[in-house]
Structure formats: C-alpha cells, structure tokens
Write a protein that holds these residues in place. Structure first.
Motif, short mmCIF file in Angstrom:
data_model
loop_
_atom_site.label_atom_id
_atom_site.label_comp_id
_atom_site.label_asym_id
_atom_site.label_seq_id
_atom_site.Cartn_x
_atom_site.Cartn_y
_atom_site.Cartn_z
N ALA A 14 -60.10 -87.52 74.14
CA ALA A 14 -60.56 -86.82 72.89
C ALA A 14 -59.25 -86.00 72.10
O ALA A 14 -58.50 -85.48 73.02
CB ALA A 14 -61.48 -85.65 73.37
N ARG A 88 -63.31 -88.07 69.03
CA ARG A 88 -64.29 -87.29 69.48
C ARG A 88 -65.11 -88.13 70.45
O ARG A 88 -65.13 -89.57 70.08
CB ARG A 88 -65.09 -86.48 68.52
CG ARG A 88 -64.30 -85.53 67.46
CD ARG A 88 -65.45 -85.03 66.41
NE ARG A 88 -64.93 -84.41 65.33
CZ ARG A 88 -65.21 -84.48 64.19
NH1 ARG A 88 -66.47 -84.69 63.84
NH2 ARG A 88 -64.51 -83.46 63.39
N SER A 127 -63.39 -87.16 77.71
CA SER A 127 -63.10 -85.87 77.52
C SER A 127 -61.90 -85.59 78.76
O SER A 127 -61.90 -86.34 79.62
CB SER A 127 -64.23 -84.85 77.80
OG SER A 127 -65.15 -85.02 76.66
#
Length: 127
Positions: A14, A88, A127
């Motif tokens: 991310a 994202r 992430s």
C-alpha cells in the motif's frame, strides 16, 4: 481482429506504484477510444480511466482513482498505459484494458460500448 494484451500487474505494498501496459494489435489503434476497467470477485466490472481516440487527449477518471491514476497512450507504438500511484488495498482487482471504435460513447464507461477486451492482469495491494 483486434487483440489486447495487458501486462505489468503484480503485488505491491500500500502506498506504492505500478504501471500497467496494454498492447494493441489487429487494427488502427488511434481510431479507438481506450479504457481500463477492473473487477473483483462477486462484483461487476467497473470503469477506472478512459482516453479518447486519435490525439484528442481527453481523459476521464472515476472518483476513487482520480488524482492517483494516470491513463496515457502512445499511438506510434499502439500502447495504452495506466500509471497507478498511492495504491490502496481497495485497488486490488483484475485490471482489463478495452477498446471502443470511433464514434462510440466512450465517456459513459458503459462496458457495452467497448468491443474488445484483454484477458486481464492481477493487481494485489497488501498492507
């Protein structure tokens, strides 16, 4: 027969960036409006970015990607690109390039206006 082949997908953290490419063959590339769509399992295919034919230069983006993604084309090489930045987790999807012949309502982001599709390339943002 027009053929589209995407490349450049992969896994990225991310906040990172990726550049997708789409190779167009079998027709006059400049005469087609081009777009990137994406799809996740269980959801409908959604438009991401679009660009007009010839050297018009007009582009459009869906709100979730505006300011982060940039679509471009090189008519001399019959290539379409999607530069993706500040990725994202919700950008995770299979990304497809698509071609709409001259005269179609390419701004509508209606998949039905795009006659030709690539096989897709997976983009995974972790992430």
């Amino acid at each position: 027969q027009v053929q589209l082949v995407e490349s450049g997908g992969g896994s990225v953290q991310a906040g990172g960036s990726l550049r997708l490419s789409c190779t167009f063959s079998g027709g006059a590339f400049a005469k087609y409006a081009m777009a990137w769509f994406r799809q996740t399992p269980g959801k409908e295919r959604e438009g991401v970015a679009r660009i007009s034919w010839f050297e018009d230069g007009a582009t459009g983006y869906e709100p979730p990607v505006e300011g982060r993604f940039t679509i471009s084309r090189d008519n001399t090489k019959s290539m379409l690109y999607l530069q993706m930045t500040r990725l994202r987790s919700e950008d995770t999807a299979v990304y497809f390039c698509a071609a709409a012949p001259y005269g179609r309502r390419w701004r509508d982001f209606d998949p039905g206006e795009y006659d030709y599709w690539g096989q897709g390339t997976q983009v995974t943002v972790f992430s």
